[in-house]
Every structure is written in C-alpha cells, then in structure tokens.
Write a protein that holds these residues in place. Structure first.
Motif, PDB file in Angstrom:
ATOM      1  N   ILE A 140       0.786  -1.159   0.099  1.00  0.00           N
ATOM      2  CA  ILE A 140       0.025  -0.175   0.025  1.00  0.00           C
ATOM      3  C   ILE A 140       1.033   1.171   0.024  1.00  0.00           C
ATOM      4  N   THR A 141       0.346   2.233  -0.319  1.00  0.00           N
ATOM      5  CA  THR A 141       0.788   3.589  -0.096  1.00  0.00           C
ATOM      6  C   THR A 141       0.051   4.302   0.964  1.00  0.00           C
ATOM      7  N   PRO A 142       0.900   4.393   2.121  1.00  0.00           N
ATOM      8  CA  PRO A 142       0.626   5.196   3.395  1.00  0.00           C
ATOM      9  C   PRO A 142      -0.057   6.581   2.966  1.00  0.00           C
ATOM     10  N   GLU A 143      -1.013   7.150   3.723  1.00  0.00           N
ATOM     11  CA  GLU A 143      -1.527   8.329   3.617  1.00  0.00           C
ATOM     12  C   GLU A 143      -0.416   9.373   3.797  1.00  0.00           C
ATOM     13  N   GLY A 144      -0.577  10.330   3.188  1.00  0.00           N
ATOM     14  CA  GLY A 144       0.783  11.493   3.083  1.00  0.00           C
ATOM     15  C   GLY A 144       1.913  11.054   2.540  1.00  0.00           C
ATOM     16  N   HIS A 145       2.056   9.896   1.964  1.00  0.00           N
ATOM     17  CA  HIS A 145       3.503   9.473   1.096  1.00  0.00           C
ATOM     18  C   HIS A 145       3.271   9.571  -0.154  1.00  0.00           C
ATOM     19  N   ARG A 146       4.406   9.626  -1.038  1.00  0.00           N
ATOM     20  CA  ARG A 146       4.373   9.466  -2.356  1.00  0.00           C
ATOM     21  C   ARG A 146       5.361   8.764  -2.908  1.00  0.00           C
ATOM     22  N   GLY A 147       5.153   7.907  -3.993  1.00  0.00           N
ATOM     23  CA  GLY A 147       6.501   7.025  -4.595  1.00  0.00           C
ATOM     24  C   GLY A 147       6.924   6.178  -3.414  1.00  0.00           C
TER      25      GLY A 147
END
Length: 128
Positions: free
Chosen positions: A10-17
């Motif tokens: 998953i991509t955690p909230e507030g993260h990118r790439g």
C-alpha cells in the motif's frame, strides 16, 4: 509453510512514491506496524508533514540510500545501515538516491517506567 500473500503493498496516507507491506504483527516488545518493508521511489517518501506517535522505529536500509528527518537532524543511511528513530520526535523518511530504496521498518514500544525496552542496547546512527 506457504509464503504470505494476504497483506498487499500500500501507499500510506501522506506518502508519495512509497510502497509498503506489513511483514508481521505485534510480537512482544515489537508491534505495529510490527514490521514492514517499503520500496521508496526516487523523490519518494513521507509523510510529507513530519509526524509523531508513541512507538519508535528501527529503519534498516536493504538497498539504496535514504534521508531520515528527525527533529532538526537529517541522517543519511545507505545499504546495510540502520537508524533508530524516537517516535515522539517529528520524523519522516525520504529516498536520497537515483533509484528505488528498500527499507525494513520495525516498530518498538517506548520504554516503560524503568527505562527498559526492546531497543535498549541497539546501535543508532544518531550516536555517530
């Protein structure tokens, strides 16, 4: 024994790439996220606004190079290096290289009233 496939990346909230996958749940003094593996793309990381929480982190860089912001300090860590981060100090982690960085994160409980926890004797790049 079969390979675990029930926990997707998953991509955690507030993260990118940033792709992360939970590796294990609470285990004694280690708890959640327990452990996770993250693939942080070039210019990726997070959270974009440093955060705090009650657990501490041990980041182990498997490949690439990361920049960890912890309070007013920036720590660079490369392959086979680890960094201990106090969860109560605002922090984030970012890829500092030109290719995807691979990082294992282990979260640990904060010290009890006697000052003891799972990280008591761990080496930290903070000490360097």
């Amino acid at each position: 024994m079969n390979a675990r496939t029930e926990n997707p990346f998953i991509t955690p909230e507030g993260h990118r790439g940033f792709l992360a996958k939970k590796l294990f749940d609470e285990m004694g003094d280690i708890h959640w996220g327990g452990g996770a593996i993250a693939y942080i793309e070039k210019n990726g990381g997070g959270p974009e606004n440093n955060h705090t929480h009650s657990d501490n982190h041990l980041f182990i860089v498997v490949d690439g190079e990361v920049r960890i912001i912890s309070g007013d300090k920036e720590i660079l860590a490369g392959k086979n290096q680890e960094v201990f981060v106090d969860g109560m100090i605002p922090h984030s982690i970012w890829n500092n290289g030109d290719r995807t960085a691979t990082v294992i994160k282990i979260s640990t409980k904060r010290p009890d009233s006697n000052g003891k926890n799972a990280c008591q004797n761990e080496h930290s790049l903070y000490d360097s």
